[in-house]
Motif scaffolding. Sequence first.
Motif, mmCIF file in Angstrom:
data_model
loop_
_atom_site.group_PDB
_atom_site.id
_atom_site.type_symbol
_atom_site.label_atom_id
_atom_site.label_comp_id
_atom_site.label_asym_id
_atom_site.label_seq_id
_atom_site.Cartn_x
_atom_site.Cartn_y
_atom_site.Cartn_z
ATOM 1 N N THR A 140 0.697 -1.304 0.005
ATOM 2 C CA THR A 140 0.046 0.056 -0.025
ATOM 3 C C THR A 140 0.885 1.390 0.071
ATOM 4 O O THR A 140 0.372 2.449 -0.415
ATOM 5 N N GLY A 141 2.094 0.952 0.357
ATOM 6 C CA GLY A 141 2.905 2.514 0.551
ATOM 7 C C GLY A 141 2.678 3.252 1.794
ATOM 8 O O GLY A 141 2.735 4.448 1.812
ATOM 9 N N LYS A 142 1.685 2.555 2.697
ATOM 10 C CA LYS A 142 1.253 3.278 4.166
ATOM 11 C C LYS A 142 1.485 2.633 5.130
ATOM 12 O O LYS A 142 1.917 1.535 5.178
ATOM 13 N N GLU A 143 1.328 3.464 6.214
ATOM 14 C CA GLU A 143 1.502 2.750 7.583
ATOM 15 C C GLU A 143 0.228 2.144 7.672
ATOM 16 O O GLU A 143 -0.780 2.359 7.568
ATOM 17 N N VAL A 144 0.550 0.927 8.219
ATOM 18 C CA VAL A 144 -0.655 -0.044 8.236
ATOM 19 C C VAL A 144 -1.003 -0.359 9.762
ATOM 20 O O VAL A 144 -0.208 -0.565 10.541
ATOM 21 N N SER A 145 -2.427 -0.026 10.125
ATOM 22 C CA SER A 145 -2.815 -0.586 11.435
ATOM 23 C C SER A 145 -3.647 -1.742 11.374
ATOM 24 O O SER A 145 -4.823 -1.831 10.685
ATOM 25 N N LEU A 146 -3.444 -2.632 11.971
ATOM 26 C CA LEU A 146 -4.182 -4.204 11.739
ATOM 27 C C LEU A 146 -5.077 -4.146 12.871
ATOM 28 O O LEU A 146 -4.818 -3.781 14.107
ATOM 29 N N GLU A 147 -6.314 -4.722 12.480
ATOM 30 C CA GLU A 147 -7.219 -4.909 13.441
ATOM 31 C C GLU A 147 -7.710 -6.750 13.175
ATOM 32 O O GLU A 147 -8.205 -6.766 12.238
ATOM 33 N N ILE A 148 -7.103 -7.186 14.169
ATOM 34 C CA ILE A 148 -7.097 -8.829 13.851
ATOM 35 C C ILE A 148 -8.256 -9.558 14.786
ATOM 36 O O ILE A 148 -8.361 -9.195 15.695
ATOM 37 N N SER A 149 -9.120 -10.414 13.823
ATOM 38 C CA SER A 149 -10.095 -10.916 14.847
ATOM 39 C C SER A 149 -9.980 -12.529 14.461
ATOM 40 O O SER A 149 -9.753 -12.598 13.305
ATOM 41 N N GLU A 150 -10.422 -13.168 15.378
ATOM 42 C CA GLU A 150 -10.385 -14.834 15.149
ATOM 43 C C GLU A 150 -11.725 -15.492 14.632
ATOM 44 O O GLU A 150 -12.711 -14.871 15.353
ATOM 45 N N LYS A 151 -11.693 -16.070 13.482
ATOM 46 C CA LYS A 151 -12.802 -16.678 13.042
ATOM 47 C C LYS A 151 -12.459 -18.040 12.779
ATOM 48 O O LYS A 151 -12.128 -18.356 11.668
ATOM 49 N N PRO A 152 -12.779 -18.896 13.746
ATOM 50 C CA PRO A 152 -12.392 -20.245 13.402
ATOM 51 C C PRO A 152 -12.984 -21.051 12.328
ATOM 52 O O PRO A 152 -12.537 -21.781 11.557
ATOM 53 N N GLU A 153 -14.247 -20.426 11.867
ATOM 54 C CA GLU A 153 -15.003 -21.120 10.699
ATOM 55 C C GLU A 153 -14.139 -20.843 9.324
ATOM 56 O O GLU A 153 -14.679 -21.641 8.319
ATOM 57 N N LEU A 154 -13.166 -20.104 9.412
ATOM 58 C CA LEU A 154 -12.449 -20.036 8.209
ATOM 59 C C LEU A 154 -11.660 -21.151 7.859
ATOM 60 O O LEU A 154 -10.910 -21.299 6.737
ATOM 61 N N LEU A 155 -11.356 -21.892 8.803
ATOM 62 C CA LEU A 155 -10.569 -23.249 8.544
ATOM 63 C C LEU A 155 -8.829 -22.970 8.657
ATOM 64 O O LEU A 155 -8.228 -23.600 9.176
ATOM 65 N N GLY A 156 -8.729 -22.128 7.817
ATOM 66 C CA GLY A 156 -7.361 -21.793 7.497
ATOM 67 C C GLY A 156 -7.104 -20.601 6.351
ATOM 68 O O GLY A 156 -8.222 -20.218 6.037
ATOM 69 N N GLY A 157 -6.008 -19.949 6.305
ATOM 70 C CA GLY A 157 -5.883 -18.744 5.456
ATOM 71 C C GLY A 157 -6.318 -17.668 6.280
ATOM 72 O O GLY A 157 -6.249 -17.531 7.615
ATOM 73 N N LEU A 158 -6.427 -16.819 5.636
ATOM 74 C CA LEU A 158 -7.013 -15.454 6.089
ATOM 75 C C LEU A 158 -7.957 -14.541 5.054
ATOM 76 O O LEU A 158 -7.752 -14.833 3.843
ATOM 77 N N VAL A 159 -8.640 -13.843 5.647
ATOM 78 C CA VAL A 159 -9.465 -12.517 5.057
ATOM 79 C C VAL A 159 -8.959 -11.242 5.479
ATOM 80 O O VAL A 159 -8.934 -10.888 6.544
ATOM 81 N N ILE A 160 -8.729 -10.401 4.445
ATOM 82 C CA ILE A 160 -7.835 -9.102 4.501
ATOM 83 C C ILE A 160 -9.089 -8.121 4.094
ATOM 84 O O ILE A 160 -9.454 -8.227 3.000
ATOM 85 N N ARG A 161 -9.249 -7.146 4.863
ATOM 86 C CA ARG A 161 -10.104 -6.059 4.328
ATOM 87 C C ARG A 161 -9.359 -4.581 4.376
ATOM 88 O O ARG A 161 -8.959 -4.373 5.466
ATOM 89 N N MET A 162 -9.222 -4.058 3.467
ATOM 90 C CA MET A 162 -8.473 -2.647 3.107
ATOM 91 C C MET A 162 -9.572 -1.799 2.595
ATOM 92 O O MET A 162 -9.840 -1.823 1.386
#
Length: 184
Positions: A140-162
Amino acid sequence: MRTFAVHESTIAKRYATALAELASELNILDSIRDELAHFQALLAESPEMHEMMVSPTVSKESQHKLISTYLEYAKPNDLTANFLRLLIDKHRMALLNDVATAIVRVVDERAGRIQVKVETPKALTPSLVAKLEKSLADVTGKEVSLEISEKPELLGGLVIRMGSVMLDDSLRTQLHRLKEIMKG
């Protein structure tokens, strides 16, 4: 129903843009963001107050009395106070969350920051969080502020929203895609 949501969001962005411009001119954008967040949190903590502020059946006079009490207590700057009164006068208090979110985006954008929401099936290690932040900052070329939440139903991997971009690399989605391919 979708049209209404889009319409409301557009109106909220207009209010946020106007407020951000005025706040920028006065060099109080961070203050406005914080004060709106404070009022937003107060409404979230008090369902009764929230209902009074957004209900079309509650008179403007009653809403103004409630806001006046809050303003005496919180003592925000004049722009925030006038903005909250304007939302009441225009029957737009229900837009407060969207406006506050948009203001945060404006402040972050001007500061070269971006809020990123990440969903994972389990907690990430600090080193993975650091790697993810660095990777997203590089992209992104920007300073990133992460908000991480656990969702066991995802099984693996991740979902990223920007902002309006979503990257879904979860195992659940991959399995769903495979299932659709196998169906033909």
